[in-house]
Design an enzyme around this catalytic site. Structure first.
Site, mmCIF file in Angstrom:
data_model
loop_
_atom_site.group_PDB
_atom_site.id
_atom_site.type_symbol
_atom_site.label_atom_id
_atom_site.label_comp_id
_atom_site.label_asym_id
_atom_site.label_seq_id
_atom_site.Cartn_x
_atom_site.Cartn_y
_atom_site.Cartn_z
ATOM 1 N N SER A 185 129.900 43.744 108.186
ATOM 2 C CA SER A 185 130.796 44.288 109.215
ATOM 3 C C SER A 185 131.635 43.182 109.835
ATOM 4 C CB SER A 185 130.009 45.040 110.287
ATOM 5 O OG SER A 185 129.045 44.202 110.884
ATOM 6 N N GLU A 186 131.069 41.950 109.964
ATOM 7 C CA GLU A 186 131.851 40.811 110.431
ATOM 8 C C GLU A 186 131.399 39.519 109.774
ATOM 9 O OE1 GLU A 186 132.423 43.671 113.904
ATOM 10 O OE2 GLU A 186 130.611 42.837 113.011
ATOM 11 N N THR A 187 132.350 38.620 109.614
ATOM 12 C CA THR A 187 132.118 37.244 109.170
ATOM 13 C C THR A 187 132.835 36.337 110.157
ATOM 14 O OG1 THR A 187 131.992 37.892 106.846
ATOM 15 C CG2 THR A 187 132.490 35.576 107.304
ATOM 16 N N HIS A 194 127.999 41.402 118.198
ATOM 17 C CA HIS A 194 126.911 40.828 117.403
ATOM 18 C C HIS A 194 127.336 39.556 116.682
ATOM 19 C CE1 HIS A 194 127.944 42.360 113.296
ATOM 20 N NE2 HIS A 194 126.965 41.580 112.889
#
Length: 290
Positions: A45-47, A76
Site C-alpha cells: 500500500s505504501e513504500t 502507517h
C-alpha cells in the site's frame, strides 16, 4: 548500488498480522520516476524513501508512494519508517520525540515503551480540514460501499494531508460484511480528489472500541489492511461530530480482520490534537539493488 531496505509490519507486534510498509533507508539520488517504479514493484500500500532533512528541526525527510501515486502524508508508513530508522540506530529520540519532515510538513512522533511491552510510536495528526458531504454525495457513497450508513452523523471528507472520506456504519458487523463496489468508490474518490474511504462503527463492549476498514482503489489499493491516517481521520470525524465515545479520550481501533490481519491502533483524542500510535516489527531486513 545497494541500498539498505526493510519491510516493517505496522500496528502489530506480531509479524505478518499488521500492515507492511517497504522502507528504502537511503533514497538519495533516486528520481521521482524511480521511486514510483519501486513502489509499483513492491506492490504494498505504501513504500517510503528516506532522505536528508531540509528543515533543521527534522530528524529526517521522507517521501511516501502508493503503487500508483505519491502521498503528502500517511500514517502507517510514518510509524514504520521511524521504527526502521530507530532499529538501525540512524535516529535517536530527543526527550522521547523525533520529527519527520514530509510533503505535509513536520510531523512530531512520540516514542515510548512500557516494561515488557514493544516500543510504541505515535504521531500527532496534522490539523484536519473537514468538509461535510451533501445528501446526494452521501447516498452515492452508501451505494458504492454496499453498506447502510448512519445518516445522523453526516459523512465527511477529512483532509490531513491524506484525504479520507469517512462514514459511520450502523454496527461493527455491518462494517465487516460490507462488499464495496471498488469501481464506484474509485470514481467517487476521484471526484473529491480523495485518497480513499474509511468505514467504521463502535463496539458496545470488548477489547476494541471501534472497527475500521479503509478502501483506496483510486490509489491502487482496494483495501488497506491497517491505516494510520485513516484511523486518525475517523478520530477527527468523531471529535467533529462530538460522538459520545470520544469522552474516553483514548480509544483502541481494530482493523484488518477481513484480510486476515489483527491490527491495533491507539487513538488519543483531545480538543487540541489527535494522536495515532502503535507498535511495529521488522519482517525483512536486507538490500535493494537500484
Amino acid at each position: 548500488m545497494k541500498r539498505a531496505f526493510k519491510q516493517v509490519d505496522v500496528f502489530t507486534s506480531v509479524p505478518f498480522k499488521g500492515n507492511p510498509v517497504a522502507v528504502v533507508m537511503d533514497g538519495s539520488g533516486l528520481t521521482t520516476q524511480q521511486m514510483q517504479a519501486i513502489a509499483h514493484w513492491t506492490n504494498l500500500s505504501e513504500t517510503t524513501f528516506v532522505l536528508p532533512a531540509e528543515d533543521e528541526r527534522a530528524s529526517y525527510r521522507v517521501r511516501i508512494f502508493t503503487p500508483g501515486s505519491e502521498l503528502p502524508f500517511a500514517g502507517h508508513p510514518t510509524i514504520g519508517t521511524a521504527s526502521a530508522l530507530l532499529e538501525a540506530g540512524l535516529i535517536t529520540p530527543v526527550h522521547g520525540k523525533i520529527v519527520q519532515e514530509c510533503a505535509a510538513g513536520l510531523i512530531t512522533l512520540d516514542v515510548s515503551q512500557e516494561a515488557g511491552q514493544p516500543v510504541n510510536i505515535a504521531f500527532t495528526l496534522p490539523e484536519p480540514e473537514i468538509t461535510l458531504l451533501t445528501q446526494d454525495e452521501a447516498e452515492k457513497l452508501e451505494k458504492a460501499l454496499n453498506c447502510q450508513i448512519d445518516h445522523s452523523v453526516t459523512p465527511a471528507l477529512v483532509d490531513v494531508g491524506a484525504r479520507w472520506i469517512v462514514a459511520k456504519a450502523l454496527s461493527p458487523e455491518s462494517v465487516l460484511q460490507a462488499k464495496p463496489d471498488y469501481v464506484a468508490l474509485a470514481a467517487a474518490d476521484g471526484e473529491k480528489s480523495a485518497t480513499g474511504t474509511c468505514l467504521f462503527a463502535a463496539y458496545d463492549s470488548g477489547s476494541a472500541d471501534i472497527e475500521v476498514r479503509s478502501f483506496a482503489p483510486a490509489c491502487g489499493v482496494n483495501e488497506d489492511p491497517v491505516c494510520g491516517s485513516g484511523n486518525g481521520s475517523v478520530a477527527a470525524f468523531m471529535r467533529f461530530h462530538r460522538m459520545p465515545l470520544i469522552q474516553k479520550t483514548s480509544l483502541l481501533s481494530s482493523q484488518g480482520q477481513k484480510l486476515g490481519r489483527a491490527g491495533r491502533v491507539h487513538l488519543d483524542i483531545t480538543p487540541d490534537a489527535v494522536k495515532v500510535g502503535g507498535a511495529a516489527v521488522t519482517c525483512i531486513d536486507g538490500h535493494l539493488k537500484v
